[in-house]
Design an enzyme around this catalytic site. Structure first.
Site, PDB file in Angstrom:
ATOM      1  N   LYS A  75       0.820  -1.210   0.000  1.00  0.00           N
ATOM      2  CA  LYS A  75       0.000   0.000   0.000  1.00  0.00           C
ATOM      3  C   LYS A  75       0.857   1.264   0.000  1.00  0.00           C
ATOM      4  O   LYS A  75       0.386   2.339  -0.397  1.00  0.00           O
ATOM      5  CB  LYS A  75      -0.901   0.018   1.237  1.00  0.00           C
ATOM      6  CG  LYS A  75      -1.973  -1.052   1.263  1.00  0.00           C
ATOM      7  CD  LYS A  75      -3.161  -0.676   0.425  1.00  0.00           C
ATOM      8  CE  LYS A  75      -4.321  -1.633   0.636  1.00  0.00           C
ATOM      9  NZ  LYS A  75      -5.513  -1.249  -0.131  1.00  0.00           N
ATOM     10  N   ASP A 123      -8.306  -0.073   6.647  1.00  0.00           N
ATOM     11  CA  ASP A 123      -8.132  -1.178   7.588  1.00  0.00           C
ATOM     12  C   ASP A 123      -6.771  -1.085   8.262  1.00  0.00           C
ATOM     13  O   ASP A 123      -6.488  -1.819   9.190  1.00  0.00           O
ATOM     14  CB  ASP A 123      -8.245  -2.524   6.870  1.00  0.00           C
ATOM     15  CG  ASP A 123      -9.681  -2.920   6.565  1.00  0.00           C
ATOM     16  OD1 ASP A 123     -10.522  -2.773   7.449  1.00  0.00           O
ATOM     17  OD2 ASP A 123      -9.944  -3.375   5.433  1.00  0.00           O
TER      18      ASP A 123
END
Length: 411
Positions: A75, A123
């Site tokens: 990410k 998340d």
């Protein structure tokens, strides 16, 4: 569960906008941006030769994104890249001229960045990347986390100076709240999922992910024949499948998308033939993949470029974490978080089933490509699940590297 892609668009060309977003030129631009990032270096591609022999395939290579830019997951490539692009665009608008990448740390661009607020729901890993990108240039940042995000992950994001906002419910609830608050406050939402009318910024996030594939294809001797990629909303899977499609066309590898069985939004979308939102009943240990509705862009790409969809259970994910920490047959130890080794879990399930092996052509000459999408982003939980601290696994890997270097030097 396994489901072959029977969508009417399967193997059709990508939409022009998606092909442009994931083009060779765009991937080169991402790498140009990366070269301006402190601490940037290619992540390792690990050969699991012992496991390949055990399950009867030609090779298995694992791209280890746990090392990416010190943020611990793939990410790091997406959210921060999108923030950098948005800062440059806003600077060009406010300054009334073209702004080059080399000006990112200049006073004019920094002043523009300080006037901006970026936000997202997460998340854990995506929010860390967005907060990191904002901190690089002094932009303000707000991160929305749902009630299932651990304190350790919240703390890891907050250290980049982000305002942390807790939301009751699950990931989808936090996405909705982030969107609402951003609209109210004129903040810029940097989401890794997309919906009707909101595609460009998630497209930039997905574009950022192409860097890991560009690196992997340089590191591999031959392109893979089979790919197993885990999915939450589908951003990474869509980026990789789409870029493979652009690069290789009909000669691309057999591509399998892997969902947690308790949050199988892409699997169920494939079964239905259109995007569906699945019910949230029981949390999964694969926290970074616990998403109940696919990204619109990701689904549009995967309905064309994915060949199959699979689900794995929590027990499969934990088993692979343990195996990677304690490999056999001379394979190196790898620290993989709860969501990191899910592609490998799917490969092992497929390899153990003769019918599936035949259906996807997983034979002795198969060259399998996987991504360890995260390291131990929650070290306490990692030790609880694996029985070993991440640092001990890393030390084991480093000792093995030292031993291999000694053997090579003496031969």
């Amino acid at each position: 569960m396994f489901l072959a892609n029977s969508h009417r668009d399967h193997r059709a060309s990508l939409d022009a906008s998606d092909a442009d977003m994931l083009s060779v030129e765009a991937a080169r631009e991402v790498e140009r941006f990366l070269r301006h990032r402190d601490g940037h270096k290619e992540t390792p591609l690990i050969s699991l030769a012992g496991l390949a022999r055990d399950i009867g395939v030609g090779s298995i290579h694992l791209k280890d994104e746990g090392h990416r830019l010190g943020l611990g997951s793939f990410k790091a490539l997406g959210g921060s890249y999108a923030v950098i692009r948005l800062v440059l665009e806003e600077a060009a608008r406010q300054l009334g001229r073209n702004v080059e990448l080399s000006e990112l740390h200049g006073s004019d661009v920094q002043a523009v960045a300080r006037s901006m607020t970026v936000c997202c729901a997460t998340d854990g890993n995506h929010g860390k990347s967005v907060a990191y990108g904002a901190q690089l240039f002094g932009a303000k940042c707000a991160i929305f986390v749902h009630s299932g995000v651990s304190t350790e992950r919240v703390t890891a994001i907050a250290r980049f100076g982000a305002q942390m906002i807790r939301v009751e419910g699950n990931y989808d609830d936090s996405v909705a709240e982030a969107t609402r608050v951003a609209a109210k406050n004129s903040w810029i939402t940097v989401s890794d999922t997309s919906w009707p009318g909101y595609e460009r910024i998630p497209g930039l996030v997905m574009q950022g992910y192409t860097a890991l594939l560009s690196e992997a294809l340089r590191q591999l001797r031959e392109p893979p024949t089979h790919v197993f990629i885990q999915a939450g909303v589908g951003g990474l899977a869509g980026a990789i499948a789409g870029h493979f499609s652009v690069l290789f066309g009909n000669d691309r590898p057999f591509f399998t998308v892997v969902d947690p069985s308790r949050a199988a939004c892409l699997f169920e979308s494939a079964r239905a033939g259109h995007p569906v939102k699945v019910d949230s009943r029981q949390s999964t240990v694969m926290a970074m993949l616990e998403c109940y509705e696919p990204s619109l862009i990701a689904w549009r790409i995967l309905s064309r470029a994915a060949d199959a969809f699979m689900t794995v259970d929590d027990e499969d994910a934990i088993s692979v974490m343990k195996w990677l920490a304690n490999p056999k047959d001379g394979d190196p130890a790898v620290v993989a978080g709860e969501s990191g080794g899910v592609g490998l879990a799917a490969l092992l399930k497929a390899a153990s089933n003769p019918i599936l092996r035949a259906e996807i052509g997983l034979g002795p000459n198969a060259r399998v490509f996987l991504i360890n999408t995260e390291g131990a982003t929650d070290p306490r939980l990692y030790k609880e699940l694996v029985g070993t601290a991440p640092a001990q696994v890393t030390a084991k890997h480093d000792r093995a590297d030292d031993n291999r270097s000694t053997d090579e030097a003496s031969s």
